[in-house]
Design an enzyme around this catalytic site. Sequence first.
Site, PDB file in Angstrom:
ATOM      1  N   CYS A 284      10.444 -55.636 -20.582  1.00 57.23           N
ATOM      2  CA  CYS A 284      10.704 -54.009 -20.560  1.00 57.23           C
ATOM      3  C   CYS A 284       9.943 -53.175 -21.566  1.00 57.23           C
ATOM      4  O   CYS A 284       8.779 -53.575 -22.266  1.00 57.23           O
ATOM      5  CB  CYS A 284      11.704 -54.011 -20.272  1.00 57.23           C
TER       6      CYS A 284
ATOM      7  N   HIS B  30      13.661 -57.916 -16.090  1.00 56.70           N
ATOM      8  CA  HIS B  30      14.843 -59.043 -16.719  1.00 56.70           C
ATOM      9  C   HIS B  30      15.583 -59.359 -16.751  1.00 56.70           C
ATOM     10  O   HIS B  30      16.309 -59.110 -16.323  1.00 56.70           O
ATOM     11  CB  HIS B  30      15.837 -57.245 -17.206  1.00 56.70           C
TER      12      HIS B  30
ATOM     13  N   GLU C 120      17.247 -61.242 -18.484  1.00 57.38           N
ATOM     14  CA  GLU C 120      18.438 -61.005 -18.928  1.00 57.38           C
ATOM     15  C   GLU C 120      19.798 -60.357 -18.153  1.00 57.38           C
ATOM     16  O   GLU C 120      20.593 -60.956 -18.353  1.00 57.38           O
ATOM     17  CB  GLU C 120      18.908 -60.553 -20.962  1.00 57.38           C
TER      18      GLU C 120
END
Lengths: 76, 222
Positions: free
Chosen positions: B88, B196, B198
Amino acid sequence: MKTRIFVTLKNGVLDPQGKAIHHAIEGLGFSGVHDVRAGRLIEIEHEPGLSKADLESMCTKLLANMVIENFEIEQA
Amino acid sequence: MMRAAVIQFPGSNCDRDMAVAIRDITGADTSLVWHRESVLPSGLDLIAIPGGFSYGDYLRSGAMAARSPVMQAVIAAAGRGVPVLGVCNGFQILTEAGLLPGALMRNAGIRFVCRTVGLTVENNQSMFTSGYSAGEKIHIPVAHHDGNFFADDATLDRLEGEGRVAFRYAEPVNGSARNIAGVLNDAGNVLGMMPHPERMIEAMQGGSDGRRLFEGLIREIA
């Protein structure tokens, strides 16, 4: 001494912000506007001795992203 | 033991999530490194540049962070082959730092996009994508205002020809050229992606498709 730096999108790079501004202008009832491109004006106060080469270097290293933008330096 | 660093800039907000994902999945000794540092911890096996709004997105997203002291060390490490993952805002920072080609512009629809999107794994031969199968469809969230990947046609053709498009959106999300969601550098050790991973590492988060990126990475590094 003051220098004005204009950073604009290169031709051919789509400008969603310009397009949204264009729509908003039309929404206000103004007609006859063909296109809007948004850019950035940066004013730098500096010593008279600062060279054009240094100003250009500031533009290419930081102020403009040369992948998508052009810059113009306007010295007062 | 594997060693990882997550870089923190003023305005980073996915730094802790990234550190937790790396630590939990890979077991790496993971440290947070402040952007003013000019030296990274020694012996790093992975550097992550997290998401967020570094420097309030002033000037351009990622522009200020890309010129901060720690990035000189990150650029040097990337040159030595250390894997660098930018997610990002991290992707934006890597393009601004010149580690990845192209630029990330305002989303074509002007709006901030925050939802889980479908992705296609275009290249599963990289150290970041070996946990997936080629052409696999996965789901990972995006949350960004400037994810509209731009590069000139010659650059795009080169990226495609060299297998450097790691992930592609399954459908248009933000106006990205050729629906590109993640790209690799020419050496294959730097990946930038808008989604993302994560945020998708366990069922509680709605899925674990992001987990395999880290699992693949540790197998490649180990």
